[in-house]
Design an enzyme around this catalytic site. Structure first.
Site, PDB file in Angstrom:
ATOM      1  N   ASP A 157       0.819  -1.207   0.000  1.00 40.20           N
ATOM      2  CA  ASP A 157       0.000   0.000   0.000  1.00 40.20           C
ATOM      3  C   ASP A 157       0.862   1.271   0.000  1.00 40.20           C
ATOM      4  OD1 ASP A 157      -1.828   2.101   0.687  1.00 40.20           O
ATOM      5  OD2 ASP A 157      -3.140   0.629   1.616  1.00 40.20           O
ATOM      6  N   THR A 190      -7.255   3.786  -0.851  1.00 43.46           N
ATOM      7  CA  THR A 190      -6.888   2.377  -0.745  1.00 43.46           C
ATOM      8  C   THR A 190      -7.960   1.413  -1.250  1.00 43.46           C
ATOM      9  OG1 THR A 190      -5.396   2.814   1.095  1.00 43.46           O
ATOM     10  CG2 THR A 190      -6.215   0.561   0.880  1.00 43.46           C
ATOM     11  N   ASN A 211     -12.925   4.995   1.004  1.00 36.79           N
ATOM     12  CA  ASN A 211     -12.456   4.098   2.053  1.00 36.79           C
ATOM     13  C   ASN A 211     -13.495   3.924   3.152  1.00 36.79           C
ATOM     14  OD1 ASN A 211      -9.967   3.475   0.998  1.00 36.79           O
ATOM     15  ND2 ASN A 211      -8.801   4.840   2.328  1.00 36.79           N
ATOM     16  N   ASP A 249       2.536   2.757   3.196  1.00 38.36           N
ATOM     17  CA  ASP A 249       1.492   3.766   3.350  1.00 38.36           C
ATOM     18  C   ASP A 249       1.469   4.358   4.753  1.00 38.36           C
ATOM     19  OD1 ASP A 249      -1.124   4.940   2.122  1.00 38.36           O
ATOM     20  OD2 ASP A 249      -1.757   4.152   4.058  1.00 38.36           O
ATOM     21  N   HIS A 295       2.309   8.239   5.622  1.00 39.89           N
ATOM     22  CA  HIS A 295       1.360   9.158   6.254  1.00 39.89           C
ATOM     23  C   HIS A 295       1.982   9.828   7.479  1.00 39.89           C
ATOM     24  CE1 HIS A 295      -2.307   8.677   3.999  1.00 39.89           C
ATOM     25  NE2 HIS A 295      -2.337   7.358   4.160  1.00 39.89           N
ATOM     26  N   ASP A 338      -1.569   0.454  -4.763  1.00 34.54           N
ATOM     27  CA  ASP A 338      -2.821   1.128  -5.059  1.00 34.54           C
ATOM     28  C   ASP A 338      -2.647   2.575  -5.480  1.00 34.54           C
ATOM     29  OD1 ASP A 338      -1.847   1.665  -2.546  1.00 34.54           O
ATOM     30  OD2 ASP A 338      -3.752   1.465  -1.496  1.00 34.54           O
ATOM     31  N   HIS A 339      -1.639   3.243  -4.955  1.00 31.15           N
ATOM     32  CA  HIS A 339      -1.448   4.672  -5.220  1.00 31.15           C
ATOM     33  C   HIS A 339      -0.092   5.103  -4.680  1.00 31.15           C
ATOM     34  CE1 HIS A 339      -2.191   5.086  -0.962  1.00 31.15           C
ATOM     35  NE2 HIS A 339      -3.359   4.485  -1.103  1.00 31.15           N
TER      36      HIS A 339
END
Length: 441
Positions: A40, A76, A97, A200, A204, A247-248
């Site tokens: 992720d 996500t 999400n 991820d 963050h 995913d990103h």
């Protein structure tokens, strides 16, 4: 008796189509297994500022995309569901999400939403179910959407993480890989989707340019090495295709900017005019004004901030393939790269964030693939994640559901002759007969 007659008729149809088209009745399919791994929030260039020998070896021994463009909105659950359905987000309906209900005003966080069946099962069938309906066995390990039923059917084997799950535990990562290897070798699964919540979480918390993120990428690369070692140790090298993607991406939040996007500071705007709000979730948001207030609210906020882009649902940019769904509210918005949307008060304090325009380079992600069906040492041009699903179906030799992808985009990755019995080239009548057989059983 009626079922038996239908079965005999279907078998007769299948036999006829095989004979007419010269397809051998006793063709023995050599179907390789498939492992789809998602890390992720792995931005497309995270391997460029740290040493990643195992990711590099995948590129040498297999296929690497320069980068992959995720679906919009770059969150996500929506992006992961695009990978396993081949549909843009407006077409598969997992638009956020969070589960939300605009009538009851209920909003549930990410982990709770993972178990809300009606959020996921709303018309689209993911690849696990499609594969099982065609005789394969599948598993999902922490993958978003893998722990609910679709049209009454569940994934053969699945694991779901807890609310307080530690996504960064390297020891547990290896245990998870060991479990997946047993799924392939002992339970004879054909397809497994395996999810890791890093980098991820670290991106963050500390930001995508932080040393902590770089250290996490090193951990990921070690894990890929452990995975490759176990594929070899379990004698799966010659019959397991491995895809590693995400995913990103992730970008730095401009927390100290002088021009933050703050609804509570917009002139003439009041939340008293709002019936439902979904704000304070990164750079995107939705609003439903109270009856008779749509035009008023829209005129106030459409030019309230130069970094904020507000649209009526019907005018949202079509190239995002996002707003044409009944779950999308009357007003939809997103902000420029680095800016998050603050609602009633400022409650977002992440140093890194995603959810931005999927055209922004910081939202792009990775794609690596290696295995018996993939070419070696091939770097391909960037492509959209919506095309991955058709590739997965091709590798598994299953008939895909209706989707928005195009196999021609990813087909050049595969070795010539690697396709087995290609359903995509079979007559329409044969496909119809196959569908009839599946319905009978």
């Amino acid at each position: 008796m009626g079922c038996q007659r239908a079965l005999l008729s279907s078998v007769a149809l299948l036999t006829l189509f095989f004979l007419v088209d010269g397809i051998p009745l006793h063709t023995e399919l050599r179907r390789n297994k498939l492992l789809l791994v998602s890390f992720d929030g792995f931005r497309w260039n995270y391997d460029q500022d740290v040493d990643t020998p195992n990711l590099d070896s995948m590129a040498q021994d297999g296929v690497k995309a320069h980068y992959m463009t995720p679906a919009f909105v770059t969150l996500t659950s929506p992006c992961h569901f695009t990978l396993v359905t081949g549909k843009y987000i407006e077409n598969h309906g997992v638009v956020h999400n969070m589960y939300y209900n605009t009538t009851t005003k209920v909003k549930l966080p990410y982990h709770a939403t993972l178990g809300i069946e009606r959020w996921w099962d709303n018309g689209s069938v993911p690849i696990w179910i499609t594969a099982q309906r065609q005789g394969l066995k599948t598993g999902s390990f922490f993958y978003p959407g893998g722990n609910v039923s679709y049209q009454g059917e569940s994934v053969n084997v699945s694991r779901k993480e807890g609310v307080l799950h530690n996504y960064g535990d390297e020891k547990e990562w290896r245990q998870n890989i060991d479990t997946v290897m047993k799924w392939f070798t002992e339970d004879d699964l054909d397809l497994v989707t395996l999810y890791f919540g890093e980098p991820d979480s670290t991106g963050h918390k500390y930001g995508p340019e932080s040393q902590e993120r770089k250290d996490m990428v090193l951990q990921i690369d070690r894990t890929i090495g452990y995975l490759q070692e176990n594929i070899e140790k379990n004698n799966l090298t010659d019959n397991l295709n491995l895809i590693i993607t995400s995913d990103h991406g992730m970008t730095t939040v401009l927390k100290n900017a002088s021009d933050l996007v703050e609804f509570h500071k917009f002139p003439n705007f009041t939340f008293k005019d709002i019936e439902f709000e979904l704000l304070d979730y990164g750079p995107n948001g939705m609003l439903i004004p109270k009856e008779g207030k749509l035009e008023t609210v829209y005129e106030i906020i459409k030019n309230a901030h130069p970094k904020l882009h507000v649209y009526k649902k019907e005018s949202f940019p079509e190239n995002f393939h996002y707003a044409n769904n009944n779950r999308i509210t009357s007003l939809v918005m997103y902000s420029d790269l680095g800016y998050v949307i603050h609602g009633r008060i400022n409650v977002q304090f992440n140093n890194g964030e995603h959810g931005f325009d999927n055209g922004d380079m910081d939202m792009k992600t990775i794609f690596r693939a290696v295995g018996p069906d993939f070419k070696k040492g091939l770097e391909v041009e960037p492509f959209e994640s919506v095309h991955v699903y058709e590739l997965l179906c091709k590798l598994l030799d299953i008939i895909p559901e209706a989707n928005d992808g195009n196999l021609r985009i990813t087909l050049p990755m595969l070795r010539s002759g690697s396709s087995h019995l290609s359903y995509g080239k079979l007559p329409l009548g044969f496909l119809m007969a196959m569908t009839l057989l599946r319905r009978i059983f």
